[in-house]
Design a protein around this motif. Structure first.
Motif, PDB file in Angstrom:
ATOM      1  N   LEU A   1       0.840  -1.203   0.000  1.00  0.00           N
ATOM      2  CA  LEU A   1       0.000   0.000   0.000  1.00  0.00           C
ATOM      3  C   LEU A   1       0.871   1.248   0.000  1.00  0.00           C
ATOM      4  O   LEU A   1       1.935   1.279   0.630  1.00  0.00           O
ATOM      5  N   SER A   2       0.414   2.261  -0.684  1.00  0.00           N
ATOM      6  CA  SER A   2       1.126   3.536  -0.736  1.00  0.00           C
ATOM      7  C   SER A   2       0.829   4.346   0.517  1.00  0.00           C
ATOM      8  O   SER A   2      -0.325   4.684   0.789  1.00  0.00           O
ATOM      9  N   ASP A   3       1.870   4.665   1.288  1.00  0.00           N
ATOM     10  CA  ASP A   3       1.674   5.529   2.457  1.00  0.00           C
ATOM     11  C   ASP A   3       1.152   6.893   2.022  1.00  0.00           C
ATOM     12  O   ASP A   3       0.367   7.514   2.732  1.00  0.00           O
TER      13      ASP A   3
ATOM     14  N   GLU B   1       1.776  16.502  -5.107  1.00  0.00           N
ATOM     15  CA  GLU B   1       2.577  17.100  -6.178  1.00  0.00           C
ATOM     16  C   GLU B   1       4.047  16.696  -6.025  1.00  0.00           C
ATOM     17  O   GLU B   1       4.702  16.325  -7.006  1.00  0.00           O
ATOM     18  N   THR B   2       4.559  16.730  -4.812  1.00  0.00           N
ATOM     19  CA  THR B   2       5.942  16.332  -4.553  1.00  0.00           C
ATOM     20  C   THR B   2       6.170  14.868  -4.922  1.00  0.00           C
ATOM     21  O   THR B   2       7.234  14.507  -5.439  1.00  0.00           O
ATOM     22  N   ALA B   3       5.161  14.033  -4.687  1.00  0.00           N
ATOM     23  CA  ALA B   3       5.258  12.613  -5.037  1.00  0.00           C
ATOM     24  C   ALA B   3       5.167  12.386  -6.549  1.00  0.00           C
ATOM     25  O   ALA B   3       5.414  11.279  -7.020  1.00  0.00           O
TER      26      ALA B   3
ATOM     27  N   THR C   1      -4.468  -3.421  -4.521  1.00  0.00           N
ATOM     28  CA  THR C   1      -3.967  -4.001  -3.270  1.00  0.00           C
ATOM     29  C   THR C   1      -5.059  -4.015  -2.207  1.00  0.00           C
ATOM     30  O   THR C   1      -5.219  -5.013  -1.485  1.00  0.00           O
ATOM     31  N   LEU C   2      -5.828  -2.931  -2.100  1.00  0.00           N
ATOM     32  CA  LEU C   2      -6.944  -2.913  -1.143  1.00  0.00           C
ATOM     33  C   LEU C   2      -7.945  -4.013  -1.459  1.00  0.00           C
ATOM     34  O   LEU C   2      -8.442  -4.704  -0.549  1.00  0.00           O
TER      35      LEU C   2
END
Length: 99
Positions: A10-12, A56-58, A92-93
């Motif tokens: 899972l993506s934090d 945005e940073t990701a 994944t969920l």
């Protein structure tokens, strides 16, 4: 040894509830204005702004600032990387939910 539990994939970044809701709304649209996204996820301007910065940073969200007449307008859209990350997170969920 058994394989890793799916939750480890899972993506934090996307799992945080406000960012999850924002990404869901953006995935359903080509793009959304800042105010429309704020209203859709029912958060304050400052909360949305902070979470937009994280996405945005990701590399998951593209932010465009411009004007409509004399009024400033900020529009947001998922990047291709953002759509891919969103699809993987949802898959994944679903895998976890399916047991």
């Amino acid at each position: 040894m058994s394989e890793q539990h799916p939750r480890l994939r899972l993506s934090d970044t996307l799992h945080q509830p406000v960012r999850f809701s924002m990404t869901a709304a953006l995935a359903a649209a080509d793009q959304l204005d800042f105010a429309d996204l704020r209203d859709a996820v029912q958060v304050s301007d400052s909360t949305l702004s902070k979470q937009v910065s994280v996405l945005e940073t990701a590399g998951y969200v593209q932010v465009k600032k411009g004007f409509v007449g004399k009024r400033p307008r900020t529009s947001l859209k998922l990047t291709a990387e953002g759509r891919t990350a969103w699809s993987a997170h949802l898959a994944t969920l679903r895998e976890i939910a399916a047991g």
